[in-house]
Design a protein around this motif. Structure first.
Motif, PDB file in Angstrom:
ATOM      1  N   GLU A 164      12.846  71.158  79.273  1.00 27.77           N
ATOM      2  CA  GLU A 164      11.427  71.259  79.664  1.00 27.77           C
ATOM      3  C   GLU A 164      11.029  72.674  79.821  1.00 27.77           C
ATOM      4  N   ARG A 167      10.621  74.553  76.616  1.00 26.00           N
ATOM      5  CA  ARG A 167       9.552  73.909  75.829  1.00 26.00           C
ATOM      6  C   ARG A 167       8.373  74.745  76.143  1.00 26.00           C
ATOM      7  N   GLN A 168       8.272  74.884  77.540  1.00 25.03           N
ATOM      8  CA  GLN A 168       6.925  75.604  77.888  1.00 25.03           C
ATOM      9  C   GLN A 168       6.841  77.159  77.368  1.00 25.03           C
ATOM     10  N   ARG A 176       8.988  73.363  68.844  1.00 28.49           N
ATOM     11  CA  ARG A 176       9.020  72.061  69.792  1.00 28.49           C
ATOM     12  C   ARG A 176      10.281  72.215  70.493  1.00 28.49           C
ATOM     13  N   THR A 178      12.413  68.872  72.477  1.00 31.88           N
ATOM     14  CA  THR A 178      12.613  67.638  72.973  1.00 31.88           C
ATOM     15  C   THR A 178      13.767  67.373  73.519  1.00 31.88           C
ATOM     16  N   ARG A 224       7.778  65.768  74.857  1.00 32.24           N
ATOM     17  CA  ARG A 224       8.493  66.396  75.869  1.00 32.24           C
ATOM     18  C   ARG A 224       9.705  65.762  75.988  1.00 32.24           C
TER      19      ARG A 224
END
Length: 260
Positions: A164, A167-168, A176, A178, A224
């Motif tokens: 997470e 990802r940000q 991407r 996930t 996400r």
């Protein structure tokens, strides 16, 4: 133009095989990693017979400190660049942490955390260049404390948190990330962990092929977190309704029944 590949670890069994199949069927050239070279060869033959491009096969054990260096070296020899990283490899052990072999538990961290982190970061430049992505295999266990499989549950909590956050960080660069978080899946995982699937397996079980397809679709749609299966989607919501101590005690009781 440099050829792009999708790197998949733990590709020789279970969800890894299905991930290889679904990525290949969608036109990806694969680089497959596993410690079982004979199984990789069999899978590669199947992919070619189905009309896919011959994969790059890398036989190594991610528990070894030099494994990620070996993967990078093998890809450099082939002259390819990584577009997608699929960190599927991982394992757990059932039993109390103080009773299990310490070295084997550190091996869980080496595969589930260290190698996953290394490969996610090592190929970040090429993934940014090709606007690719990372699919990390988490677990429903990542949302829970796990007495009876303490190190495994903790490792999956790391995978979820790391995915997470990464990802940000990478989203503005077009990459991407996930986290694929299945519940119980019929595979070799249970045998290696030393557990017999219980009632929760019957309730939350999703096939490896369905998990792989959900993960691929989620990555391409820039999700996400992917929770494959209707039953598993409810679990994180239910966890918000109960105190952490209650959840901890409940998981402990479920795991204790497996020890008998």
């Amino acid at each position: 133009m440099v050829e792009r590949v999708t790197l998949i670890t733990g590709a020789a069994a279970g969800i890894g095989v299905e991930l290889a199949r679904v990525f290949s069927s969608n036109g990806h050239r694969l680089a497959l990693v596993d410690r079982r070279g004979d199984r990789l060869t069999t899978l590669a033959s199947e992919i070619v017979a189905a009309g896919g491009t011959a994969p790059i096969l890398i036989c190594c054990d991610l528990e070894h400190p030099e494994a990620c260096d070996d993967i990078a070296a093998a890809l450099a020899v082939e002259g390819v660049e990584v577009e997608f990283v699929v960190n599927n490899a991982g394992f757990g052990l059932f039993g109390y942490a103080t009773e299990l072999d310490r070295a084997e538990q550190l091996g869980i961290l080496a595969v589930n955390i260290v190698a996953l982190t290394d490969l996610s970061l090592r190929f970040s430049e090429s993934m940014i260049r090709h606007r690719g992505g990372i699919l990390n295999l988490g677990s429903l266990a990542g949302f829970l404390p796990g007495p009876g499989m303490a190190v495994y549950y903790a490792s999956k909590a790391y995978v979820l948190s790391f995915s997470e956050a990464l990802r940000q960080e990478l989203a503005p660069l077009g990459v991407r990330v996930t986290a694929l978080c299945p519940g119980s899946v019929s595979s070799e995982f249970q045998a290696r962990a030393g557990i017999e699937p219980g009632l929760e397996h019957e309730i939350l079980n999703v096939s490896a092929s369905d998990v792989a397809y959900a993960g691929y679709r989620g990555l391409m749609q820039n999700k996400r977190v992917v929770l494959p299966g209707l039953g598993i989607k409810i679990v994180p919501l239910l966890l918000r309704l109960f105190p952490r101590g209650f959840i901890l005690a409940a998981i402990g009781r479920i795991q204790l029944r497996k020890r008998r």
